[in-house]
Scaffold this motif. Structure first.
Motif, PDB file in Angstrom:
ATOM      1  N   ILE A 167      54.844  87.631  53.680  1.00  0.00           N
ATOM      2  CA  ILE A 167      55.535  88.135  54.866  1.00  0.00           C
ATOM      3  C   ILE A 167      56.238  89.442  54.511  1.00  0.00           C
ATOM      4  CG2 ILE A 167      57.312  87.660  56.598  1.00  0.00           C
ATOM      5  CD1 ILE A 167      56.823  84.664  56.088  1.00  0.00           C
TER       6      ILE A 167
ATOM      7  N   ALA B 181      57.623  85.587  62.486  1.00  0.00           N
ATOM      8  CA  ALA B 181      57.072  86.595  61.575  1.00  0.00           C
ATOM      9  C   ALA B 181      55.680  87.013  62.031  1.00  0.00           C
ATOM     10  CB  ALA B 181      57.022  86.050  60.151  1.00  0.00           C
TER      11      ALA B 181
ATOM     12  N   ASN C 100      54.482  90.601  60.876  1.00  0.00           N
ATOM     13  CA  ASN C 100      54.853  90.623  59.459  1.00  0.00           C
ATOM     14  C   ASN C 100      54.159  89.547  58.612  1.00  0.00           C
ATOM     15  OD1 ASN C 100      56.662  92.794  59.770  1.00  0.00           O
ATOM     16  ND2 ASN C 100      58.288  91.406  60.455  1.00  0.00           N
TER      17      ASN C 100
END
Length: 364
Positions: free
Chosen positions: A243, A289, A294
């Motif tokens: 991430i 995320a 991400n």
């Protein structure tokens, strides 16, 4: 044991070995097996290598009724130079004794078992396949054998090691798989047996696996057993997420198995100066995320597959397509480096490799 020696009884007739392209995981077994017994007051005794054969166990043996058992899984590899080597076997034996402690099974002498294992492997060295991606899978296990159906720790056990030549886990390289996030069933809870490698953990996982397979998924992503909120494992593997340039993996919490490959991946990432964070990871945070763009990669780690990329996670009606369902660069680099070390194709800066030398040649 009074004497740390292994008696040898060679098989009279060797089995026919399968062709490399016919190898399946865990279907074929070598000519010999290691066996050792435990009883009171003798302790562990009668260590022996014998021809592979069925076990004779009383119907009232406690293993059949209360599941007091542990097991391990590791591999032997043949290098391009013809040497035989193991990958961090001491970690597996340490974990075996940790599982023993949780299941009230007497500890084994790790150093002796490693020597016995090497002797068994060398005796059956002709079974180690040499084709790309193949190896010799090693399955040590301990079962309770006392003929008694009272609920208590057994006073008798049998320790067995069997060997199985296995093909490449992935027939055509490592490809991302589809994973379903499991919301109904749980694998384990803190205080249970999740951090031990015992058969009951795997038996309890079969129902969720069966359901997700019917829906076209390869595995399930397990959430914690209390809040069903925090990520724990994927199938029978540990799980990692990349991430925003950092790698996250669920922290060991008493219900997650401490994988040898997991530990190796963490060390390798740190060696590469890639930040590794062990902490609780909620499914909500992972989804956020993903929404933010991400979530770059996801993969499982374990002995059988080494690295298993995750291309899709399905959670509460939402599909998270990770890295366009392609194997990520990090997952590929980890897989290549770990397997190269295991097969002796790359330098081992961590001293992970354990050689099985010709000194283990067994005399009749």
């Amino acid at each position: 044991m009074e004497e740390w020696t292994v008696k040898i009884n060679r098989c009279a007739v060797k089995k026919e070995k399968p062709h490399t392209d016919q190898l399946e995981f865990g279907r074929v077994f070598t000519d010999h097996m290691f066996v050792m017994d435990y009883s009171e007051p003798l302790g562990w005794h009668d260590a022996r290598i014998i021809p592979y054969q069925p076990l004779s166990i009383d119907p009232s043996a406690m293993i059949f009724h209360y599941g007091q058992s542990v097991f391990e899984g590791l591999k032997a590899y043949q290098t391009p130079e013809g040497e035989i080597q193991l990958f961090r076997p001491e970690k597996n034996l340490q974990r075996l004794n940790k599982s023993n402690d949780r299941l009230c099974i007497p500890a084994v002498d790790e150093a002796f078992i490693l020597e016995a294992l090497k002797q068994l492997i060398y005796l059956d060295k002709e079974w180690i396949p040499t084709a790309e991606g193949t190896s010799l899978y090693i399955r040590p296990f301990i079962i309770s054998t006392e003929p008694y159906i009272g609920v208590a720790p057994s006073h008798q056990y049998k320790f067995v090691i069997i060997l199985s030549p296995v093909g490449a886990y992935y027939k055509e390289g490592i490809n991302p798989v589809k994973i379903a996030v499991e919301n109904q069933y749980v694998r384990a809870v803190k205080g249970g047996t999740g951090e031990a490698k015992t058969g009951g953990n795997y038996a309890s996982s079969l129902k969720a696996q069966e359901i997700c397979a019917q829906k076209g998924f390869a595995q399930v992503l397990w959430l914690d057993g209390v809040e069903k909120k925090y990520i724990e494992e994927v199938g029978s593997m540990n799980v990692f997420f990349k991430i925003n340039g950092k790698v996250y993996t669920p922290a060991l919490n008493g219900s997650i198995l401490e994988g040898v490959t997991r530990n190796s991946v963490i060390q390798l990432l740190q060696h590469w100066d890639i930040p590794v964070i062990e902490e609780r990871i909620s499914m909500e945070d992972l989804y956020q995320a993903y929404v933010d763009g991400n979530l770059e990669e996801a993969f499982g780690t374990g002995t059988a597959a080494v690295i298993s990329p995750i291309g899709q996670l399905s959670w509460e009606g939402k599909d998270l397509i990770i890295n366009d369902s392609q194997t990520g660069k990090l997952a590929k680099s980890l897989y290549t480096t770990l397997t190269n070390i295991q097969y002796g194709k790359e330098a081992d800066p961590f001293n992970w490799v354990e050689k099985v030398s010709k000194a283990y040649a067994v005399k009749q």
